[in-house]
Scaffold this motif. Structure first.
Motif, PDB file in Angstrom:
ATOM      1  N   ALA A   1      59.775  57.363  40.018  1.00  0.00           N
ATOM      2  CA  ALA A   1      60.641  56.448  40.746  1.00  0.00           C
ATOM      3  C   ALA A   1      60.215  55.000  40.544  1.00  0.00           C
ATOM      4  CB  ALA A   1      60.645  56.793  42.236  1.00  0.00           C
ATOM      5  N   LEU A   2      58.914  54.748  40.439  1.00  0.00           N
ATOM      6  CA  LEU A   2      58.428  53.388  40.227  1.00  0.00           C
ATOM      7  C   LEU A   2      58.900  52.819  38.895  1.00  0.00           C
ATOM      8  CD1 LEU A   2      54.729  53.599  41.525  1.00  0.00           C
ATOM      9  CD2 LEU A   2      56.737  52.712  42.714  1.00  0.00           C
ATOM     10  N   SER A   3      59.157  53.700  37.931  1.00  0.00           N
ATOM     11  CA  SER A   3      59.615  53.212  36.617  1.00  0.00           C
ATOM     12  C   SER A   3      60.977  52.526  36.717  1.00  0.00           C
ATOM     13  CB  SER A   3      59.668  54.360  35.611  1.00  0.00           C
ATOM     14  OG  SER A   3      60.697  55.288  35.925  1.00  0.00           O
ATOM     15  N   PHE A   4      61.736  52.822  37.766  1.00  0.00           N
ATOM     16  CA  PHE A   4      63.013  52.151  37.984  1.00  0.00           C
ATOM     17  C   PHE A   4      62.821  50.645  38.111  1.00  0.00           C
ATOM     18  CE2 PHE A   4      65.836  50.306  41.250  1.00  0.00           C
ATOM     19  CZ  PHE A   4      67.060  50.431  40.608  1.00  0.00           C
ATOM     20  N   TYR A   5      61.784  50.245  38.830  1.00  0.00           N
ATOM     21  CA  TYR A   5      61.561  48.818  39.050  1.00  0.00           C
ATOM     22  C   TYR A   5      61.059  48.136  37.782  1.00  0.00           C
ATOM     23  CZ  TYR A   5      62.165  50.411  43.799  1.00  0.00           C
ATOM     24  OH  TYR A   5      62.684  50.983  44.943  1.00  0.00           O
ATOM     25  N   ALA A   6      60.323  48.876  36.952  1.00  0.00           N
ATOM     26  CA  ALA A   6      59.951  48.336  35.647  1.00  0.00           C
ATOM     27  C   ALA A   6      61.196  48.138  34.787  1.00  0.00           C
ATOM     28  CB  ALA A   6      58.962  49.268  34.961  1.00  0.00           C
ATOM     29  N   HIS A   7      62.135  49.073  34.895  1.00  0.00           N
ATOM     30  CA  HIS A   7      63.411  48.956  34.187  1.00  0.00           C
ATOM     31  C   HIS A   7      64.159  47.687  34.606  1.00  0.00           C
ATOM     32  CE1 HIS A   7      67.270  50.164  32.440  1.00  0.00           C
ATOM     33  NE2 HIS A   7      67.831  49.942  33.623  1.00  0.00           N
ATOM     34  N   LEU A   8      64.022  47.307  35.866  1.00  0.00           N
ATOM     35  CA  LEU A   8      64.678  46.085  36.351  1.00  0.00           C
ATOM     36  C   LEU A   8      63.952  44.823  35.912  1.00  0.00           C
ATOM     37  CD1 LEU A   8      65.670  46.962  40.034  1.00  0.00           C
ATOM     38  CD2 LEU A   8      67.011  47.230  37.938  1.00  0.00           C
ATOM     39  N   GLY A   9      62.746  44.974  35.394  1.00  0.00           N
ATOM     40  CA  GLY A   9      62.006  43.811  34.921  1.00  0.00           C
ATOM     41  C   GLY A   9      60.923  43.307  35.851  1.00  0.00           C
ATOM     42  N   LEU A  10      60.633  44.045  36.945  1.00  0.00           N
ATOM     43  CA  LEU A  10      59.574  43.614  37.845  1.00  0.00           C
ATOM     44  C   LEU A  10      58.214  43.833  37.195  1.00  0.00           C
ATOM     45  CD1 LEU A  10      62.019  43.936  39.817  1.00  0.00           C
ATOM     46  CD2 LEU A  10      60.366  44.650  41.553  1.00  0.00           C
TER      47      LEU A  10
END
Length: 398
Positions: free
Chosen positions: A319-328
């Protein structure tokens, strides 16, 4: 216990190389360079060395439902289980969370106080698992979202009574189903509000008088607005839905930021599949709403909604990879699952950080999570409240 490792993540994005963490009981007593901390340790202290490992704070999943099984129809499975069977299954799910590196969870709605019973077992050392901050029975109107959990209330008096019962039972947070949700097939739609302003204000006031934060399940823009006006502490999902799309109100978002209200998007571990379910355009719009909140400076915290459809209890890292996908940046994402989540749960002074006086909640991994979040899955050991858990062992073997 003395844990030494190649590096220790002691602050947001800051490593201590060749570091050590000294633990006594359930607390951290010292953190620093290995040579100096080794000198402070008693000669008979248990020493666990990970020369090539990285120590980070134990992870926090801020939105789970241990009473649900994460299958295709978790509500039906709930109805089919007795409380004793359900508690047995919840023990297994708790251990699964622990083995995935999660040392604290916030359970946002269960049946008959089972999550509170489970937390007592975990705290007593008879059941392995993370600390459970439980909401007990979530408040919802008659026939409302998750009404089958037993929290149906109507009117200010019943709302206050339910909050008081949860407080008396030992809840660490109060949950309000401010809007409908997809899990309740016969209930209000996700964007539809469920409480009057007076009921919602009474719930918040009663919880705050008891010193507990309020978590508001709110998909709809109107419900999000009402929750902010009532003074809730966290908003779950926060998808800004309307009956015909999405409407992120910038004035409301500014209030969320100014008041320090944390937002838990409760992203599914299988977020990459959402375009298949919602369509490419709608999924892209949902993703962009989270990006807008992050870019505006909203405090986002990590949660998975574990237990709902197809959301298992080992999915925080995916689930944390979602935020990496957003560029965080990875450092901010780690904070979302440690320090920021702890603050939002009211535990900022006791967990989420590696520092003297904090609970000994640690995760030992291989690799550098500031470079690659996926290494959070390369687990060497988990320490929860000072108890060491190593992968590949079961409760019986320990």
């Amino acid at each position: 216990m003395l844990i030494t490792a190649g590096r220790v993540l002691v602050d947001s994005g800051t490593y201590l190389d060749d570091g050590a963490v000294l633990i006594k009981g359930d607390s951290i007593t010292a953190v620093g360079p290995r040579a100096r901390i080794e000198e402070q340790a008693d000669t008979d202290v248990e020493h666990v060395a990970f020369p090539g490992g990285t120590v980070v704070a134990g992870l926090i999943d801020a939105h789970v439902h241990l009473a649900f099984d994460g299958g295709v129809d978790p509500v039906a499975a709930l109805h089919e289980s007795s409380d004793e069977t359900l508690l047995k299954d919840m023990r297994r799910r708790a251990e699964q969370l622990l083995c995935s590196g999660v040392t604290t969870v916030r359970d946002l709605g269960d049946r008959n106080g089972l999550a509170l019973r489970l937390d007592e077992e975990i705290a007593g050392g008879t059941t392995p698992g993370p600390r459970v901050v439980s909401a007990g029975t979530p408040a919802t109107p008659p026939g409302g979202h998750c009404h089958f959990l037993g929290g149906e209330v109507s009117g200010v008096t019943e709302v206050r009574d339910l909050v008081r019962r949860n407080v008396s039972a030992g809840a660490g947070v109060i949950k309000a189903m401010v809007t409908g949700g997809g899990l309740t097939k016969d209930g209000p739609k996700s964007w539809q509000s469920q409480f009057t302003p007076e009921e919602l204000q009474a719930l918040v006031d009663e919880a705050h008088q008891a010193g507990l934060p309020v978590a508001a399940h709110a998909h709809g823009t109107d419900g999000i607005t009402a929750a902010v006006e009532a003074g809730v502490d966290t908003i779950e999902h926060c998808t800004w839905m309307t009956n015909d799309g999405f409407d992120l109100r910038q004035d409301v978002l500014k209030q969320i930021i100014d008041r320090g209200i944390a937002v838990c998007p409760a992203v599914s571990p299988h977020w990459e599949m959402l375009p298949r379910f919602f369509g490419e355009e709608r999924a892209a719009a949902m993703f962009d709403l989270v990006r807008q909140m992050a870019d505006a400076g909203a405090k986002l915290i990590a949660g998975t909604d574990a237990g709902v459809q197809r959301a298992g209890f080992d999915g925080l890292v995916p689930a944390l990879s979602f935020y990496a996908h957003l560029g965080l940046p990875n450092s901010r994402i780690l904070d979302m699952a440690t320090t920021d989540a702890a603050d939002a749960l009211g535990l900022g002074g006791t967990t989420g950080r590696i520092a003297p006086g904090f609970r000994a909640d640690l995760l030992v991994i291989d690799g550098d999570p500031l470079e690659d979040l996926s290494v959070l899955k390369t687990i060497r050991a988990v320490v929860a409240a000072g108890r060491l858990h190593e992968p590949g062992t079961t409760a019986e073997q320990r």
